[in-house]
Each structure stands twice: as structure tokens, then as C-alpha cells.
Design an enzyme around this catalytic site. Structure first.
Site, PDB file in Angstrom:
ATOM      1  N   ALA A  61       0.829  -1.197   0.000  1.00 12.83           N
ATOM      2  CA  ALA A  61       0.000   0.000   0.000  1.00 12.83           C
ATOM      3  C   ALA A  61       0.872   1.259   0.000  1.00 12.83           C
ATOM      4  O   ALA A  61       2.075   1.212   0.268  1.00 12.83           O
ATOM      5  CB  ALA A  61      -0.917   0.000   1.216  1.00 12.83           C
ATOM      6  N   GLY A 106      -0.129  -5.493   0.361  1.00 14.44           N
ATOM      7  CA  GLY A 106      -1.190  -5.528  -0.638  1.00 14.44           C
ATOM      8  C   GLY A 106      -0.768  -6.221  -1.917  1.00 14.44           C
ATOM      9  O   GLY A 106      -1.592  -6.819  -2.613  1.00 14.44           O
ATOM     10  N   GLU A 109      -1.269  -9.810  -1.222  1.00 10.77           N
ATOM     11  CA  GLU A 109      -2.707 -10.060  -1.185  1.00 10.77           C
ATOM     12  C   GLU A 109      -3.306 -10.081  -2.590  1.00 10.77           C
ATOM     13  O   GLU A 109      -4.220 -10.860  -2.872  1.00 10.77           O
ATOM     14  CB  GLU A 109      -3.384  -9.000  -0.325  1.00 10.77           C
ATOM     15  CG  GLU A 109      -3.073  -9.163   1.156  1.00 10.77           C
ATOM     16  CD  GLU A 109      -3.559  -8.002   1.996  1.00 10.77           C
ATOM     17  OE1 GLU A 109      -4.381  -8.223   2.905  1.00 10.77           O
ATOM     18  OE2 GLU A 109      -3.113  -6.863   1.756  1.00 10.77           O
ATOM     19  N   GLU A 129       2.551  -6.145   7.410  1.00 18.16           N
ATOM     20  CA  GLU A 129       1.718  -5.135   8.068  1.00 18.16           C
ATOM     21  C   GLU A 129       1.937  -5.071   9.576  1.00 18.16           C
ATOM     22  O   GLU A 129       1.796  -4.008  10.185  1.00 18.16           O
ATOM     23  CB  GLU A 129       0.238  -5.415   7.776  1.00 18.16           C
ATOM     24  CG  GLU A 129      -0.197  -5.167   6.340  1.00 18.16           C
ATOM     25  CD  GLU A 129       0.010  -6.371   5.434  1.00 18.16           C
ATOM     26  OE1 GLU A 129      -0.470  -6.334   4.285  1.00 18.16           O
ATOM     27  OE2 GLU A 129       0.655  -7.361   5.879  1.00 18.16           O
TER      28      GLU A 129
END
Length: 255
Positions: A61, A106, A109, A129
Site C-alpha cells: 500500500a 497488498g 494479497e 503489516e
């Protein structure tokens, strides 16, 4: 554009294009959802490659963008974030992630939303994270655990550590490791092979597996049975069986 869709010979390549690290800011997330939905709708897209370019898949992110968001802002945004990734996971066609360089946070993911992951030998994956005082928020706690099992997922999520391609292969986080120069070529070849296959049967297979994993075995068998019987109403089934009887297996040409 931070994400583009290019289509050729039945294969749609969804290409992240936000140098230098393909950080997944809000605009990129929203564009990703739009193109996943477009790939779902388009009949000329029969299989999909998710690709970040030759150097990096996606490093996660946009932390600077997230840093200024408070709880109220993230309560609103987190649903849209998950929806963007879910749109990729729910493309009812074969999807392969072509992973080079970093696929972190991300980025990891996003790779988890694909059906198959082909990684470069220089790839590094992880869910870091926890090092920011957070947990994965775009499906990592759910899709990673379903893919590699809860204990392995917890190890990666609890520690935030990065794993190299060879360990990722051992864990089952990726399905194939190839030289970096061959990642997109091999991912595209996988997609192209399936793009020539029976589209409705492939959709049925994907939805049966995905939906079945979310329920008990009896319900999963019902889902499978309904799709199996339904395919007997399709032209592809007629083509495949006729070709098998007349020419032998593996020679059918589907429209």
C-alpha cells in the site's frame, strides 16, 4: 493510468503501472476493481494475467497516503479496499499472477487473488503489516490461511518476514518458480492455453472449487453436481465429447 488492461488472443493482461514500486494507492485500488470488472464482462477476455512489470509486482500500500487517515476514514475505505481485491478474485475465468521482485503487503494479497502464482527466482513475498502495528486488510488473513494453512499463515503474518521464491514454493504460496526473464512469458502461455479451452466449463470448475471451499462437503458436492449437470446443456460439452469419440482425447477446438 496506474493500471491498464491489454487484450490479445483471448488473454487479458492487467498491468500495474505505478513506478517505481507499484504502490497500491486509492486510485490504483479503484482502477484495479474497474479493470477486473471489465475483464469479467468482456467476451474477448477468456483468461487473465496479473503483472507488475519486469522489476516489481507490487510493494504494498501507499503508506504515506494511509498515514494521514484516521479510524473513521479507514472504516469507510477498508470496504472499498477489500472490494477491489475481491473483484480480482471473482473474475470467473482463469487468472494467473506473474510475480517479479517484491510482492509485499497488498501486493502479496493481490497475488493471492489469482488461481495460480508463477514467481521469478528473485521474487520476495510477505505480509509485513504487523511491522506497522497493523494486520493485512485486503484479504491476507483469509486467503493466505486458506492457501497455505493457518499455522504457516500465522507465522508469516505474526512475524512480517519476507520469504524468497524457493521458500514460497515450499510453503505453497507460489506454484512455480522460473527465471525472472521468463515469468511473464510462462504466465501468458498458461493463460493462453486455457483461453482456448471451454469457457463455461472453466467457469464452472473455478466457481465449484471456490464456493465449495467456503462450505461443508455436502453443500460443496451439491454445487459441483449442479454445475456438472448444467454443462450438458452447452455447445462446448457437445464439441468436447464428439471430438473425444471421433478423434481421441485432447483434440477438441472450442469456440
Amino acid at each position: 493510468m496506474t493500471v491498464i488492461l491489454e487484450v490479445a488472443d483471448g488473454v487479458g493482461t492487467i498491468r500495474l503501472d505505478r513506478p517505481p514500486m507499484n504502490a497500491l494507492d486509492i486510485a490504483t485500488q479503484d482502477r484495479l476493481r474497474e479493470l477486473a470488472e471489465e475483464a469479467t464482462r468482456r467476451d474477448d477476455v477468456r483468461a487473465v494475467v496479473i503483472w507488475g512489470g519486469e522489476k516489481v509486482f507490487a510493494a504494498g500500500a501507499d503508506i504515506k497516503e494511509m498515514q494521514v487517515m484516521d479510524h473513521a476514514a479507514m472504516v469507510v475505505r477498508s470496504k472499498a479496499l477489500q472490494d477491489s481485491f475481491t473483484a480480482v478474485a471473482r473474475i470467473p475465468k482463469p487468472v494467473v499472477a506473474a510475480i517479479t521482485g517484491y510482492a509485499l503487503g497488498g501486493g502479496c494479497e493481490l497475488a493471492l487473488c489469482a488461481d495460480v502464482r508463477i514467481a521469478a527466482d528473485n521474487a520476495k513475498l510477505g505480509q509485513p503489516e504487523i511491522l506497522l502495528g497493523l494486520i493485512p486488510g485486503a484479504g491476507g488473513t483469509q486467503r493466505l490461511a486458506r492457501l497455505v494453512g493457518p499455522s504457516k499463515a500465522k507465522d508469516l503474518i505474526f512475524t512480517g518476514r519476507q520469504v524468497k521464491a524457493d521458500e514460497a514454493l515450499t510453503l505453497g504460496l507460489v506454484d512455480r518458480v522460473v527465471p525472472a526473464a521468463e515469468v511473464y512469458e510462462q504466465a501468458h502461455a498458461w493463460a493462453a492455453r486455457l483461453a482456448a479451452g471451454p469457457a463455461l466449463a472453466l467457469r464452472a470448475a473455478k466457481e465449484s472449487v471456490d464456493a465449495g471451499l467456503e462450505t461443508d462437503i455436502d453443500t460443496g458436492l451439491t454445487i459441483e453436481r449442479n454445475w456438472f449437470a448444467g454443462l450438458f446443456a452447452t455447445e462446448d460439452r457437445e464439441t468436447g465429447m464428439r471430438s473425444f469419440v471421433e478423434e481421441g482425447p485432447g483434440k477438441a477446438k472450442f469456440r
